[in-house]
Design an enzyme around this catalytic site. Structure first.
Site, short mmCIF file in Angstrom:
data_model
loop_
_atom_site.label_atom_id
_atom_site.label_comp_id
_atom_site.label_asym_id
_atom_site.label_seq_id
_atom_site.Cartn_x
_atom_site.Cartn_y
_atom_site.Cartn_z
N ARG A 11 -25.56 -1.19 8.22
CA ARG A 11 -25.37 -2.39 8.07
C ARG A 11 -25.58 -3.42 9.18
NH1 ARG A 11 -19.55 -3.02 5.30
NH2 ARG A 11 -20.38 -3.58 3.23
N GLU A 20 -19.18 -4.60 10.97
CA GLU A 20 -20.02 -3.64 11.92
C GLU A 20 -21.07 -4.74 12.55
OE1 GLU A 20 -18.52 -1.01 8.74
OE2 GLU A 20 -19.36 -3.07 8.63
N LYS A 35 0.67 -1.17 0.02
CA LYS A 35 -0.02 0.07 -0.02
C LYS A 35 0.70 1.21 0.16
CE LYS A 35 -4.28 1.45 2.23
NZ LYS A 35 -5.42 1.07 3.42
#
Length: 639
Positions: A402, A374, A289
């Site tokens: 969610r 979540e 990354k």
């Protein structure tokens, strides 16, 4: 002529000689750093998928062969290679290039999947449809940057594993932020070995040979089963040593890799072989990354995942330093936790963005980052609360959608004290439709017993948080904006539990402000006063449940305006209207907020103005309503 200037579509990319691809990758990285440093956006994830995206577009015939990115913020290079590089100066600006896939921009964008862990399910559905339609096209999906920490991704994999006739290639972008850490030199060695194993594992002759061996060995009398068991156990043991594929093999998925995700030739070869298998294949690529940008490569806190305007050389922020709601929350929670060891914190891959990094530094054993999960975070919090602790779950407002079932059934039904802190509530700006936090009050208003506060400034935020962590028999919610903290808005009086911000507490117009829009509400009241219309402006402090004190104020006025930074359907104003009707009041109430629509990206102030949420527009409405009432009264007296 730079190679990048020659690429207007994937067909142009396929014309390049393989020897030119490393140079193209470097040009793309320079392009990304130069442009994203000016506009802001997801820089780190896209620097890591340059070679991977080049290989994808050389192997798959987009758009007839869909390429889906999960998470969607990894799609910048995809946009560049599909003819949109000229639009990058408009990235995340009003009417400009989206920071996520956008079907309105290009036929190459199939899914606007800016919430993570859904890509595999999309790909599974597309691949199933192609099979039923007799199409021979493949579907590719890139899963990474934490997406595999979400349970929905594993639900999809569980189903994909039994669909052996789907032409689906799953690319795992393993940048150290997903299901397993990137392991430097070990990863490099595995990548070399992976290249050798890939050619064998994706050859149909290999599968046929294994099948014949199995039939022959199992056919041996008496000892066949035992010999096959020993052979199979040896095979699995060797495979687990050679490559980290156990979980995928257990699912029955063909595994390829690990591959060096920055070696275009290696990735392209792996994808070609995976595509030739004509069944679901998982290609595991190791990437870095932020690759190519020194500041991002050396950053251990993932600060370059998403950036504002930065110096393209040093990576230093060029935005003016302002104190945010997130800063205030993080500092106050740490102060509370210092004197209350029952307070613990949870988040879903948002430790730094939600301000929990300070808490984590001070109390590392009391903070839990569960990844992009979540639902799990909320039910885990329910377990913590059941054992006597007080969990504070900090997530972005849009992501709590969610976990609504878990809030309802696991927390509220069990009457548990869990505090939900919702960052980025309301109109958030450049991230667009999926990231505005517009729906949480409408959803949470359905939860019996739930209390909700939208603080108007930092002092009220601190007070609400200290109150919330003492509520142990029901869920509590605190929501606030992405914006800089406003100047404190003091109250001039109290009407029971309600703060009076302007006016005498009675009069013709009552303006109810929620959250950061209380400042706008005060300005509305001032404008009305200048027109000779008596007005009262209040902040309910706790918006849910609706207090009897607020209902009494409604009864003392002719017209009520409610102002909120979220969906108007089922919102806080609508709830107040409902409670007033139940109390037998016939006071006119007009709710102002966001209509039931998906709001595009743009500057917050501009979007609010387009939605009619400015003090000038609201004051004009109230003035016209009062004038109309006076005309009607005058007409009635004349009769």
């Amino acid at each position: 002529m730079p190679l990048l200037d020659q690429i207007n579509c994937p067909q142009d990319l396929r014309k390049l000689d393989p020897s030119q691809l490393p140079e193209l990758a470097e040009e793309i990285r320079a392009f990304l750093i130069s442009n994203v440093s000016r506009t802001g956006g997801h820089l780190g994830p896209n620097l890591g998928v340059v070679e991977l995206t080049i290989a994808l577009h050389r192997v798959f015939d987009s758009p007839s062969e869909p390429i889906i990115f999960d998470t969607g913020h990894q799609s910048y290079v995809h946009k560049i290679l599909t003819g949109r590089q000229g639009d990058f100066p408009t990235l995340r600006k009003p009417g400009g290039l989206s920071g996520y896939p956008s079907r309105a921009e290009s036929p190459h964008d199939w899914v606007e999947n800016s919430h993570a862990s859904a890509g595999l399910s999309w790909a599974d559905g597309l691949a199933k449809a192609y099979r039923l339609q007799g199409r021979e096209d493949h579907v590719a999906v890139v899963v990474g940057d934490g997406a595999l920490t979400g349970g929905m991704a594993w639900e999809a994999l569980n189903n994909i594993a039994v669909a052996q006739d789907e032409r689906l290639v799953i690319v795992i972008n393993d940048n150290g932020r997903s299901y397993t850490p990137t392991v430097g030199g070990v990863a490099t060695q595995l990548s070399v070995l992976g290249k050798q194993l890939t050619a064998i594992r994706t050859d149909r002759r290999y599968e046929r040979l294994l099948h014949r061996i199995k039939e022959t060995v199992l056919g041996a009398p008496v000892i066949g089963q035992m010999i096959y068991g020993l052979m199979h156990g040896f095979k699995m043991g060797v495979k687990d040593v050679l490559a980290p594929q156990g979980m995928f093999s257990d699912l029955g998925l063909k595994y390829v890799g690990p591959i060096d995700g920055h070696d275009v030739a290696a990735v392209e070869l792996a994808l070609q072989r995976a595509k030739g298998f004509d069944a679901p294949v998982l290609v595991h690529c190791i990437t870095q990354k932020g690759r190519g940008f020194k500041a991002a490569e050396q950053d251990e806190q993932d600060r370059f995942h998403a950036v504002g305007v930065i110096d393209e050389v040093t990576g230093e922020s060029l935005a003016p330093g302002v104190r945010s709601w997130t800063d205030a929350f993080g500092e106050e929670l740490a102060r509370i936790a210092a004197t209350d060891d029952q307070v613990v914190a949870l988040t879903a891959a948002m430790l730094h963005p939600t301000g929990l990094d300070r808490f984590a530094t001070l109390f590392p054993d009391r903070v839990f980052d569960v990844g992009i999960a979540e639902q799990h975070a909320v039910t885990s919090a329910a377990g913590l609360a059941t054992a006597g602790l007080h969990p504070v779950v900090a997530v972005y407002a849009t992501f709590l959608n969610r976990a609504f079932d878990q809030v309802l059934m696991d927390v509220a039904l069990h009457k548990l004290g869990v505090t939900f802190v919702l960052d980025r509530a309301g109109i958030t700006g450049p991230d667009g439709p999926s990231h505005h936090g517009l729906w949480d009050p409408s959803l949470l208003g359905l939860v019996p017993g739930l209390t909700l506060s939208a603080p108007r400034d930092e002092p009220r935020l601190c007070e609400a948080l200290r109150t919330a962590v003492k509520i142990d028999d029901r869920p509590s919610v605190i929501r606030f904006s992405k914006e800089a903290l406003p100047s404190p808005v003091p109250s001039i009086a109290k009407a029971g539990s309600v703060d009076v911000l302007f006016g005498e507490g009675s009069g013709r117009v009552l303006v109810v402000g929620y959250g950061q829009l209380c400042g706008m509400a005060v300005e509305v009241g001032q404008r009305l006063a200048q027109q000779g219309i008596s007005a009262t402006v209040v902040d309910p402090v706790w918006a849910l449940p609706v207090s009897a004190d607020l209902i009494s104020l409604v009864a003392a006025h002719e017209l009520v305006l409610t102002i909120e930074d979220n969906e108007i359907v089922g919102g806080l104003g609508a709830r107040l209207s409902q409670e007033c009707r139940a109390a037998g009041l016939d006071t006119r109430i007009r709710e102002f907020g966001v209509p039931s629509q998906f709001v595009p990206q743009g500057a917050r102030s501009e979007l609010l103005a387009e939605l009619g949420l400015t003090a000038q527009q609201l004051a004009r409405f109230a003035t016209e309503q009062i004038a109309a009432t006076e005309r009607q009264q005058s007409f009635t007296r004349a009769e």
